[in-house]
Scaffold this motif. Sequence first.
Motif, PDB file in Angstrom:
ATOM      1  N   ASP A 257       0.841  -1.206   0.000  1.00  0.00           N
ATOM      2  CA  ASP A 257       0.000   0.000   0.000  1.00  0.00           C
ATOM      3  C   ASP A 257       0.870   1.247   0.000  1.00  0.00           C
ATOM      4  N   ASP A 258       1.902   1.245   0.823  1.00  0.00           N
ATOM      5  CA  ASP A 258       2.842   2.363   0.875  1.00  0.00           C
ATOM      6  C   ASP A 258       3.534   2.528  -0.475  1.00  0.00           C
ATOM      7  N   LEU A 259       3.883   1.413  -1.097  1.00  0.00           N
ATOM      8  CA  LEU A 259       4.543   1.436  -2.397  1.00  0.00           C
ATOM      9  C   LEU A 259       3.681   2.133  -3.439  1.00  0.00           C
ATOM     10  N   ARG A 260       2.396   1.804  -3.448  1.00  0.00           N
ATOM     11  CA  ARG A 260       1.491   2.366  -4.459  1.00  0.00           C
ATOM     12  C   ARG A 260       1.262   3.860  -4.289  1.00  0.00           C
ATOM     13  N   ARG A 261       1.499   4.372  -3.105  1.00  0.00           N
ATOM     14  CA  ARG A 261       1.270   5.799  -2.859  1.00  0.00           C
ATOM     15  C   ARG A 261       2.379   6.682  -3.426  1.00  0.00           C
ATOM     16  N   ARG A 262       3.485   6.093  -3.831  1.00  0.00           N
ATOM     17  CA  ARG A 262       4.641   6.875  -4.248  1.00  0.00           C
ATOM     18  C   ARG A 262       4.714   6.917  -5.784  1.00  0.00           C
ATOM     19  N   PRO A 263       4.779   8.122  -6.364  1.00  0.00           N
ATOM     20  CA  PRO A 263       4.750   8.247  -7.831  1.00  0.00           C
ATOM     21  C   PRO A 263       5.801   7.413  -8.548  1.00  0.00           C
ATOM     22  N   LEU A 264       7.040   7.403  -8.029  1.00  0.00           N
ATOM     23  CA  LEU A 264       8.098   6.638  -8.690  1.00  0.00           C
ATOM     24  C   LEU A 264       7.737   5.162  -8.750  1.00  0.00           C
ATOM     25  N   TYR A 265       7.223   4.645  -7.636  1.00  0.00           N
ATOM     26  CA  TYR A 265       6.931   3.223  -7.590  1.00  0.00           C
ATOM     27  C   TYR A 265       5.643   2.869  -8.330  1.00  0.00           C
ATOM     28  N   ARG A 266       4.744   3.828  -8.476  1.00  0.00           N
ATOM     29  CA  ARG A 266       3.581   3.570  -9.326  1.00  0.00           C
ATOM     30  C   ARG A 266       4.032   3.336 -10.767  1.00  0.00           C
ATOM     31  N   SER A 267       4.986   4.144 -11.209  1.00  0.00           N
ATOM     32  CA  SER A 267       5.502   3.938 -12.566  1.00  0.00           C
ATOM     33  C   SER A 267       6.220   2.601 -12.685  1.00  0.00           C
ATOM     34  N   LEU A 268       6.863   2.169 -11.615  1.00  0.00           N
ATOM     35  CA  LEU A 268       7.523   0.864 -11.606  1.00  0.00           C
ATOM     36  C   LEU A 268       6.495  -0.251 -11.732  1.00  0.00           C
ATOM     37  N   LEU A 269       5.402  -0.157 -10.972  1.00  0.00           N
ATOM     38  CA  LEU A 269       4.383  -1.191 -11.006  1.00  0.00           C
ATOM     39  C   LEU A 269       3.655  -1.227 -12.347  1.00  0.00           C
ATOM     40  N   GLU A 270       3.537  -0.079 -12.982  1.00  0.00           N
ATOM     41  CA  GLU A 270       2.850  -0.023 -14.266  1.00  0.00           C
ATOM     42  C   GLU A 270       3.572  -0.802 -15.358  1.00  0.00           C
ATOM     43  N   LEU A 271       4.845  -1.137 -15.139  1.00  0.00           N
ATOM     44  CA  LEU A 271       5.570  -1.964 -16.101  1.00  0.00           C
ATOM     45  C   LEU A 271       5.005  -3.373 -16.155  1.00  0.00           C
ATOM     46  N   MET A 291       4.797 -12.325   2.457  1.00  0.00           N
ATOM     47  CA  MET A 291       4.571 -12.139   1.034  1.00  0.00           C
ATOM     48  C   MET A 291       3.281 -11.357   0.821  1.00  0.00           C
ATOM     49  N   GLU A 292       3.324 -10.370  -0.071  1.00  0.00           N
ATOM     50  CA  GLU A 292       2.127  -9.631  -0.459  1.00  0.00           C
ATOM     51  C   GLU A 292       2.018  -9.656  -1.983  1.00  0.00           C
ATOM     52  N   ARG A 293       0.803  -9.780  -2.477  1.00  0.00           N
ATOM     53  CA  ARG A 293       0.577  -9.842  -3.919  1.00  0.00           C
ATOM     54  C   ARG A 293       0.303  -8.442  -4.451  1.00  0.00           C
ATOM     55  N   LEU A 294       0.739  -8.209  -5.684  1.00  0.00           N
ATOM     56  CA  LEU A 294       0.602  -6.894  -6.293  1.00  0.00           C
ATOM     57  C   LEU A 294      -0.442  -6.840  -7.393  1.00  0.00           C
ATOM     58  N   GLU A 295      -0.765  -7.967  -8.017  1.00  0.00           N
ATOM     59  CA  GLU A 295      -1.632  -7.923  -9.185  1.00  0.00           C
ATOM     60  C   GLU A 295      -3.112  -7.800  -8.836  1.00  0.00           C
ATOM     61  N   GLU A 296      -3.436  -7.893  -7.548  1.00  0.00           N
ATOM     62  CA  GLU A 296      -4.846  -7.853  -7.179  1.00  0.00           C
ATOM     63  C   GLU A 296      -5.438  -6.460  -7.301  1.00  0.00           C
ATOM     64  N   ARG A 297      -4.579  -5.433  -7.315  1.00  0.00           N
ATOM     65  CA  ARG A 297      -5.055  -4.058  -7.430  1.00  0.00           C
ATOM     66  C   ARG A 297      -4.274  -3.359  -8.522  1.00  0.00           C
ATOM     67  N   THR A 298      -4.930  -2.583  -9.326  1.00  0.00           N
ATOM     68  CA  THR A 298      -4.251  -1.818 -10.350  1.00  0.00           C
ATOM     69  C   THR A 298      -3.818  -0.488  -9.767  1.00  0.00           C
ATOM     70  N   CYS A 299      -2.692  -0.005 -10.209  1.00  0.00           N
ATOM     71  CA  CYS A 299      -2.216   1.276  -9.700  1.00  0.00           C
ATOM     72  C   CYS A 299      -2.660   2.386 -10.636  1.00  0.00           C
ATOM     73  N   SER A 300      -2.930   3.515 -10.081  1.00  0.00           N
ATOM     74  CA  SER A 300      -3.369   4.656 -10.879  1.00  0.00           C
ATOM     75  C   SER A 300      -2.642   5.891 -10.410  1.00  0.00           C
ATOM     76  N   SER A 301      -2.604   6.870 -11.256  1.00  0.00           N
ATOM     77  CA  SER A 301      -1.900   8.099 -10.908  1.00  0.00           C
ATOM     78  C   SER A 301      -2.823   9.093 -10.232  1.00  0.00           C
TER      79      SER A 301
END
Length: 301
Positions: A257-271, A291-301
Amino acid sequence: MEVKQDKAYQQAAGCLPPLRAAQLAALEGQEEVEELRFRAGRPPAVKTARGERELELAVVTAQELREILSRAARYSVHSYTESLKNGFVTLTGGHRLGVCGTAAEENGKVVGIRGLSSVNLRIARQAWGVDAVIAPWVGEGEPQSMLLLSPPGFGKTTLLREWVRAVSDKGHTVAVADERGEVAALADGVPQFAIGRCTDVLENCSKKRAALMLLKTMSPALLAFDEITAPEDVEAVSLCAHCGTAVLATAHAAGTDDLRRRPLYRSLLELGVFRRAVVIGRRDGKREYRMERLEERTCSS
């Protein structure tokens, strides 16, 4: 009673003035020390997983800080100019001396640190005990991309090193873009840490440039980066994705959740490279991993 000496602790303390090194050689519990901190006008302090505490020793002087830096730089501080622009010097063995004081700037960029106010000696260690924890996540098949997350100082680099070793020792070719020389700690080309039998290392090179070189020359099944902190680092991960190479990387975040809040890491996840992340936490002074899963939620800007 004789104090048990810890090899990594003693090696890191080799950059300290002889009197201070002798004082700290008498410290008990050396194997638990993660950092030695020296602040002008204060006694030295040690940091463990339980927190930081000052020692009952003489206060640190500005002259002592200068001597520590000189010894860490092998009395050739100018040779470490590029590293000091980023606020640290990497020592033999992968230990790191971080520096604080008055920053010197030119054209909006830091070109050095003068008037030292404090230094932080971070001790690097092999962490053999995490093998059983990460084995189910490493798996038996082809290497899979993975993010390793935690706040600063929780052991991301250590976990990355052990992950690299685990994958490499299964016979998969691994390449490490070791920008700061802390993952493998090469000495005359030989890693000072166990990083696996199928691992190639490129030190002291930006992640993007290292990715270009390693992908072309070493054909890794997994490419490891320590600390994604800039847009250029995200571009390095993108290069791997285009080549079909799995990526192992660390990032500063308390969780997904913290990762998704940061613009740099949102761009990383969008890859779309990472689907899972291992998060390092602490409970009762001990590290824990989940372990936490990342694909369950899409990241948005």
